[in-house]
Design an enzyme around this catalytic site. Structure first.
Site, PDB file in Angstrom:
ATOM      1  N   GLU A 264      37.842  42.433  38.157  1.00  0.00           N
ATOM      2  CA  GLU A 264      38.996  41.556  38.308  1.00  0.00           C
ATOM      3  C   GLU A 264      40.219  42.168  37.615  1.00  0.00           C
ATOM      4  O   GLU A 264      40.127  42.681  36.503  1.00  0.00           O
ATOM      5  CB  GLU A 264      38.676  40.191  37.700  1.00  0.00           C
ATOM      6  CG  GLU A 264      39.813  39.190  37.760  1.00  0.00           C
ATOM      7  CD  GLU A 264      39.498  37.884  37.056  1.00  0.00           C
ATOM      8  OE1 GLU A 264      40.151  36.872  37.375  1.00  0.00           O
ATOM      9  OE2 GLU A 264      38.587  37.871  36.188  1.00  0.00           O
ATOM     10  N   LYS A 339      40.402  33.700  44.326  1.00  0.00           N
ATOM     11  CA  LYS A 339      39.846  32.959  43.201  1.00  0.00           C
ATOM     12  C   LYS A 339      40.192  31.490  43.401  1.00  0.00           C
ATOM     13  O   LYS A 339      41.358  31.128  43.581  1.00  0.00           O
ATOM     14  CB  LYS A 339      40.427  33.475  41.887  1.00  0.00           C
ATOM     15  CG  LYS A 339      39.718  32.942  40.639  1.00  0.00           C
ATOM     16  CD  LYS A 339      40.186  33.692  39.397  1.00  0.00           C
ATOM     17  CE  LYS A 339      39.383  33.301  38.168  1.00  0.00           C
ATOM     18  NZ  LYS A 339      39.775  34.101  36.977  1.00  0.00           N
ATOM     19  N   CYS A 373      35.087  35.929  38.927  1.00  0.00           N
ATOM     20  CA  CYS A 373      34.954  35.531  37.522  1.00  0.00           C
ATOM     21  C   CYS A 373      34.602  34.055  37.338  1.00  0.00           C
ATOM     22  O   CYS A 373      33.466  33.640  37.555  1.00  0.00           O
ATOM     23  CB  CYS A 373      36.228  35.907  36.776  1.00  0.00           C
ATOM     24  SG  CYS A 373      36.043  35.899  34.969  1.00  0.00           S
TER      25      CYS A 373
END
Length: 507
Positions: A264, A339, A373
């Site tokens: 990321e 995300k 994440c």
């Protein structure tokens, strides 16, 4: 009347649904409440419009045949109906499959005896030939078997139907249309009392099928993953960053890896030139490189013959800042992922907003998913992807402390067990003293597995050395997942109590 009616065979349209529903209810006399919902028909039409046929007579839907394309090698011979259709999302449908799987055929009772079923079957056969698929397969009911169950085994019953000593309205019709019985399945359609829950797995082989010669094997069972544990360092310019990217792509591709995963926000070092700005302005400055990096990754994917998961990068979407990444396939195509859950720090420092893309992606190594994440800490997301057939979940991450890393690791391991899949995580190490909000990094990249006899006892396939720049090369066997789904000590995906709870997407 029917004698002068106009008969039209065509592809099903969503606006046909009300007429379709009437026909379904009339056709399913013993299962009148089991008709397809409008949402399910919409999904089928959106995913595979060519595979949905109907027959219209004077404005009424007289019959229908629904189908999907599956990679048949992924399924056990004793599969259940629900497993092979992939639930209400029809997640098992794939453009790179080899079998046209029939999921339903029905004729309105008022129009039976007009050989409409034969027309639908012929349409399926023609489609199978046009798409160069190997076969048509489906599970067929044997609705008259209940009347013979005390005296005949399913095999003997089928033999007598073949010899025309017994007439079965479904099996007799299928045999007369050049389908043969591949095997008998018990429990194929739970609740089908007329068939005593038995079904015949029927097959029609396409004699014109030609196996395509491809440079890349689309049926890989052992997949090699390359994970980049990226060292955060200052680069003098954009080209220096690209050189470092190419170094890793080159190195990992030399080992014939199928995928390479970057972390990321791996390109954060480029923010150093925007350090005179506040954090929200600096991240927008970094986003100016995203389109260039996408084209660079696409070029590397083709040149080095490797599928690249690009980690993530900031991108302005409308008025908002999103955290996005790309799957760059080695054939030149690409997909974007986002995300979905933004951490408090990302929102307060950068003004980031969560995206809306949650999808599985077809690759030459099967279906994969990508979550960035924090997203892996929300179990609903991987479960939705697993229901769509995901075998490998990639998680690019960035954590500054060991606490943050532990959250990602523990949750990723849990997702592998819960969803019977592999989970690969890759993060950054080191520090960037001249970049605000990017001071330190902690990571230990790894590949996690389910926890059963065929896998490592601790559920860890491999781990990188903590906080050291490196690559991790790992082979994962997709056939082991297939065996786990069918014969595992526990079967998390199959044993869910769907009578008590369910998980559904919102439109």
């Amino acid at each position: 009347m029917i004698d002068s009616a106009k008969i039209e065979l065509r592809n099903l349209r969503l606006k046909d649904y009300q007429q379709l529903k009437i026909s379904m209810i009339k056709s399913y006399k013993t299962m009148a409440d089991e008709y397809w919902s409008k949402a399910e028909i919409k999904t089928l039409i959106n995913k595979f419009p060519d595979g949905q046929f109907c027959i219209e007579i004077d404005g009424k839907i007289a019959g229908c045949a629904l189908s999907i394309i599956v990679d048949y090698d992924k399924f056990d011979a004793n599969h259940k109906y629900e497993d092979i259709i992939g639930g209400e999302n029809f997640s098992t449908h794939t453009k790179i499959g080899d079998v046209l799987y029939g999921i339903d055929v029905f004729i309105h009772p008022d129009y039976r005896g007009m050989r409409l079923g034969r027309r639908l079957y012929e349409a399926r056969k023609e489609l199978c030939e046009q798409l160069n698929l190997k076969a048509i397969i489906f599970g067929g009911r044997i609705p008259n078997y209940a009347g013979y169950a005390e005296e005949l085994t399913p095999k003997k019953y089928i033999d007598k139907v073949k010899l025309k000593e017994i007439h079965d309205p479904v099996l007799s019709f299928q045999l007369s249309n050049d389908f043969h019985v591949k095997k008998v399945i018990k429990g194929y359609l739970p609740g089908d009392e007329d068939s005593m829950e038995f079904a015949t797995l029927m097959e029609w082989n396409n004699i014109y099928y030609t196996k395509e010669k491809k440079l890349i094997d689309t049926k890989k069972t052992v997949v090699r993953l390359g994970l980049v544990q990226w060292q955060m360092r200052l680069f003098k310019d954009y080209d220096s960053l690209v050189s470092q990217i190419e170094f890793f792509v080159d190195a990992v591709s030399d080992y014939q890896s199928d995928f390479i995963l970057f972390p990321e926000l791996f390109n954060a070092p480029l923010m150093a030139q925007f350090n005179h700005m506040n954090e929200a302005e600096a991240i927008r400055g970094l986003s100016s490189y995203t389109d260039r990096l996408l084209e660079t990754f696409r070029e590397f994917a083709m040149n080095y013959n490797i599928n690249i998961i690009t980690g993530s990068m900031p991108q302005v979407v409308g008025e908002h800042m999103h955290n996005v990444g790309f799957l760059c396939r080695r054939d030149g195509s690409y997909e974007k992922y986002e995300k979905l859950h933004i951490t408090p720090a990302e929102e307060s420092a950068w003004g980031m907003k969560g995206g809306n893309i949650l999808e599985t992606y077809d690759t030459d190594c099967g279906k994969i998913g990508v979550l960035i994440c924090y997203d892996v800490e929300f179990p609903e997301l991987p479960r939705l992807l697993a229901e769509e057939g995901m075998n490998i979940l990639f998680v690019p991450f960035m954590t500054d402390t060991q606490n943050g890393y532990s959250r990602v690791k523990i949750c990723a391991q849990s997702r592998a067990v819960e969803n019977e899949c592999y989970v690969a995580i890759a993060g950054s190490v080191g520090n960037l003293p001249k970049v605000n909000n990017m001071d330190i990094q902690y990571a230990q990249s790894a590949v996690f597995t389910p926890s059963d006899f065929a896998f490592p006892v601790n559920g860890i396939k491999a781990e990188a050395t903590p906080n050291t720049e490196s690559t991790l090369l790992v082979d994962v066997d997709l056939d082991l997942l297939k065996e786990l789904h069918a014969f595992g000590s526990v079967r998390n995906m199959k044993d869910r109590r769907k009578d008590l709870y369910s998980l559904k997407r919102k439109n």
